[in-house]
Each structure stands twice: as C-alpha cells, then as structure tokens.
Write a protein that holds these residues in place. Structure first.
Motif, mmCIF file in Angstrom:
data_model
loop_
_atom_site.group_PDB
_atom_site.id
_atom_site.type_symbol
_atom_site.label_atom_id
_atom_site.label_comp_id
_atom_site.label_asym_id
_atom_site.label_seq_id
_atom_site.Cartn_x
_atom_site.Cartn_y
_atom_site.Cartn_z
ATOM 1 N N TRP A 163 -108.557 78.606 -105.031
ATOM 2 C CA TRP A 163 -107.731 79.804 -104.884
ATOM 3 C C TRP A 163 -108.254 81.012 -105.645
ATOM 4 O O TRP A 163 -108.158 82.137 -105.133
ATOM 5 C CB TRP A 163 -106.282 79.496 -105.283
ATOM 6 C CG TRP A 163 -105.631 78.485 -104.386
ATOM 7 C CD1 TRP A 163 -105.876 78.286 -103.055
ATOM 8 C CD2 TRP A 163 -104.657 77.510 -104.756
ATOM 9 N NE1 TRP A 163 -105.104 77.248 -102.577
ATOM 10 C CE2 TRP A 163 -104.345 76.758 -103.590
ATOM 11 C CE3 TRP A 163 -104.010 77.199 -105.956
ATOM 12 C CZ2 TRP A 163 -103.416 75.717 -103.602
ATOM 13 C CZ3 TRP A 163 -103.083 76.159 -105.968
ATOM 14 C CH2 TRP A 163 -102.792 75.435 -104.806
ATOM 15 N N PRO A 164 -108.845 80.858 -106.834
ATOM 16 C CA PRO A 164 -109.404 82.046 -107.504
ATOM 17 C C PRO A 164 -110.533 82.714 -106.727
ATOM 18 O O PRO A 164 -110.853 83.880 -106.970
ATOM 19 C CB PRO A 164 -109.916 81.489 -108.845
ATOM 20 C CG PRO A 164 -109.099 80.270 -109.087
ATOM 21 C CD PRO A 164 -108.888 79.679 -107.728
ATOM 22 N N HIS A 165 -111.149 81.992 -105.770
ATOM 23 C CA HIS A 165 -112.231 82.564 -104.968
ATOM 24 C C HIS A 165 -111.706 83.362 -103.783
ATOM 25 O O HIS A 165 -112.498 83.956 -103.050
ATOM 26 C CB HIS A 165 -113.157 81.446 -104.466
ATOM 27 C CG HIS A 165 -113.890 80.729 -105.545
ATOM 28 N ND1 HIS A 165 -115.127 81.129 -106.013
ATOM 29 C CD2 HIS A 165 -113.557 79.636 -106.281
ATOM 30 C CE1 HIS A 165 -115.535 80.312 -106.966
ATOM 31 N NE2 HIS A 165 -114.599 79.387 -107.137
ATOM 32 N N ASP A 180 -110.542 86.407 -102.537
ATOM 33 C CA ASP A 180 -110.478 87.812 -102.943
ATOM 34 C C ASP A 180 -110.418 88.740 -101.729
ATOM 35 O O ASP A 180 -110.828 89.900 -101.800
ATOM 36 C CB ASP A 180 -111.671 88.178 -103.830
ATOM 37 C CG ASP A 180 -113.011 87.998 -103.131
ATOM 38 O OD1 ASP A 180 -113.031 87.416 -102.017
ATOM 39 O OD2 ASP A 180 -114.033 88.429 -103.686
#
Length: 414
Positions: free
Chosen positions: A135-137, A139
C-alpha cells in the motif's frame, strides 16, 4: 399388459445408465497440487506446481477438480488459461499468500483465470494479498506514471461460472475484478481490508453481462462494489458494506463511450460507516455515454456520509479552487469551476425504500450535468435522518428531472 422386447431388456442390463446424463454420474478427477510439487510451507513459490496441476486438469476430457488442501501456499503472479475440455472446479481449502517482495508487486494480476467456461471457485479458503507491504507504493493520487499493483483475483473472458465460499483479505489492489465476463454468480464470499487501504475495491465489474452478486460481506478502503463501462444486467442483493466507499456506478465518461451501463439492480443492502451509500459518478468533462435503467431498493444506511448521490462533477484529485489539473495519462482534465459539463446521460434511475442515518447534513445529493441533465429520476419512500445535532437532513439537487413519491425525509429535492 404389453411385453417388453427381449433386446431392450438386454440393453438395460448391459448399459443401465445409458439414458442418464453421464456428467451427473462420473466423478470429478482430482488434481491435487501437492502431487505436483507444491509445498504448503508459506515460503516456497508454488506457482509452477499450481500451473502443472491446472494444465493437466484443463486437458482432461471430463470433469476436473484442482485441489488446494489445507496449508499455507505462497504464489507469485499466476494466470490459469483455458479453454478447457470439461467442467473445472478450483477448490481452495488452504490459504494462498501473495509475495511481499516489492520487486514482484508491479503487475496487474496476482491470481488470474482467462478464457474458461463452466468454472467454479470454492472451498472455504483464503486469498491473502498481504497488501500492507504494498500500500505505501500506491502513489497514483500524485503520480500520473504510477505502476499497477496486482488484483487478487482477476477473471477475464470467463463464462457460465461461479465464485462461492471464499475469503479474500488485505488485497494489494481490488479483491475481485471481472472483465468481459458473462453469466457469473458470486455468493457467500467475504472481502476485507482496512478502511484506509488504497484502491482495495471489493468487486470491480467492467464490460461484463449477466452478473449476480448475493450474500456477500465487504469491508475495504474503496468501493465495496463498482461497475464501469459495459456493465449490464447486474443484480446485487443481500450485501453488507462497511467500511468502504459504498456501491458505485462509475466513474463513467473517460473512455469507451458506446459501452453503456444498463439494467442494474441493487436490493436488500446495508451500509455501515461508509463514505457513500449508492452512487453514480461521471467525469467532468467527459465523452458522451449513457447510464440507464438503474434501481436501488430496500436499503439501510447506518452512519453513511453520502447515502444517496449522483455526482457528475467527479474529479477526485482536483483542487477545490483550481480544477484544471491533468489527472491521468489519458490527459483527462477537470474543468475550471462552474457546473458539471459531463456528457454522460443518466436516466431512468429509481431510489426506493431507503432509510437510516446520514453522517452529513446533505443526505441526498443529485448533482447532474448542465449539458445532459438527469431524466426520469424517482425518489420513492425515503427516510434519512441527520445523525448529528443541528437540524434535519437536507437534499440538494441540480439539473435533475424526476419525481418524488411516498414518504420524503428529507424533502424538497424533486
């Protein structure tokens, strides 16, 4: 009584099942992935073992069952391709785990099925997308060149098939995606991801016909169910949605102008603590298109921010003060202020017997296009209360032609 000819008695004794349907008598041939080298240790890549089992089952001239026993199986991106020679049952009893290595994230599919007729996915097992690692990827809200994250279960060109008694958790992207499918039944599945997980739609449908979804429980960080261009003859019933963004038609109008959305029925559904309830949304500006014959009925809203919404001014990444922003590689640009100029025609939409509580004061928001206003919109027996103190809920409508019937709380919209 007439006598039975002797040759008929002989035939019956030799071939007692000759008049029966052989497919109801012959058992499935089982292809156990463990027999093809799969190791249920949660770390070995079992993709090739699964593919070997599938290929043998697919080539078998009869009824085939691919069996994934209890245990933890790790799979990289894998797609099971037909057409096959007979009925296919894919039984997931164990847990399938997606990779957590970022080098393996950027693909559009984790587990896929393509060009298969008469497929059943079942078994009571889990698809664990292990999405927290990915999820942090995500963008895409600020990077127009963002790379895709894998959809947990992707069905492309699948016909006369069903998904039942499965659970998908923590998908990296959408849990289930249907593309160019026909006659699919999804029932008794549970799809879950945290409310703040990006783009984790529960079931996403596009270019598909004759889809039935029933008895499902969905809690995600995006739409519980979404339907885009080419979605037709969709029946959704007995759904619990929350958390998430509700059940959405759209976004429409970015491309595929002639792929209309038509004949949609959403009934007997409960929304709890969701951003939206039932929603139709189109890009503004947009290509010309059509969404029609849509029915939302017998629905309960429990603390829903936008219970009933038509939004033809949809531009999620635009600034509220300056909407002239390129938001995708398709050079879609939101308009600079003013009213919606979407060219998607919305008509023949009914909201019937919808009750409960709104977490925002505007419980009904129908913002249609000034270019092609909404036509034949009906509000029938609506009872929505504003959950917080500060007066009753209100309705806000623009560029809408329709009528209200029965109880109308809030009132004064159509």
């Amino acid at each position: 009584m007439d006598s039975i000819p002797a040759f008929k008695i002989v035939l019956f004794l030799i071939f007692p099942f000759i008049t029966a349907d052989a497919s109801t008598i012959l058992p499935h041939k089982i292809f156990n992935v463990d027999n093809y080298g799969a190791r249920a240790d949660g770390s070995t890549d079992d993709s090739q073992a699964f593919l070997r089992a599938w290929n043998d089952a697919c080539q078998w001239r009869g009824r085939s069952k691919v069996l994934i026993p209890l245990g933890n199986y790790m799979l990289n991106s894998v797609t099971f391709v037909g057409p096959c020679n007979g009925e296919m049952i894919f039984v997931i009893k164990g847990t399938l785990r997606a990779p957590t290595n970022p080098a393996l994230f950027f693909t559009n599919t984790w587990i896929g099925f393509r060009y298969v007729d008469n497929l059943t996915l079942e078994g009571g097992g889990y698809l664990d997308g292990q999405g927290a690692a990915a999820w942090p990827h995500n963008d895409c809200s600020k990077n127009i060149g963002c790379l895709p994250l894998p959809i947990s279960l992707r069905l492309d060109f699948i016909t006369n098939s069903r998904i039942q008694k499965l659970r998908s958790i923590n998908s990296k992207n959408a849990h289930i995606n249907l593309f160019a499918c026909n006659n699919i039944n999804i029932s008794h599945v549970r799809l879950s991801a945290p409310g703040n997980s990006p783009n984790t739609d529960g079931i996403h449908i596009g270019f598909s016909n004759n889809i039935k979804i029933s008895s499902v429980n969905i809690g995600t960080g995006d739409d519980c169910i979404s339907m885009v261009s080419g979605s037709q003859n969709i029946v959704i019933s007995d759904v619990f949605c929350g958390p998430g963004h509700g059940i959405s038609i759209g976004s429409l109008g970015r491309a595929f102008a002639k792929e209309y959305v038509m004949h949609i029925n959403v009934v007997n559904t409960t929304f709890r603590n969701t951003q939206n309830g039932v929603r139709i949304k189109t890009w503004s500006p947009s290509s010309p298109s059509l969404a029609s014959d849509i029915n939302f009925q017998d629905i309960i809203m429990d603390n829903v921010n936008n219970p009933i919404i038509i939004d033809q001014d949809y531009c999620p990444f635009c600034s509220p003060t300056n909407k002239l922003i390129v938001t995708s590689l398709n050079n879609l640009r939101c308009f600079l202020g003013g009213e919606s100029i979407s060219q998607v025609q919305i008509r023949d939409v009914t909201f019937r017997n919808i009750s409960g509580t709104s977490s925002s004061k505007v419980a009904i928001y129908l913002q249609c296009s000034r270019v092609v206003p909404c036509h034949k919109v009906k509000l029938v027996d609506i009872d929505l209360a504003y959950r917080e103190a500060g007066g009753p809920a209100i309705a806000s409508c623009s560029n809408v032609y329709g009528a209200s019937y029965g109880k109308q709380v809030p009132s004064g919209c159509l």
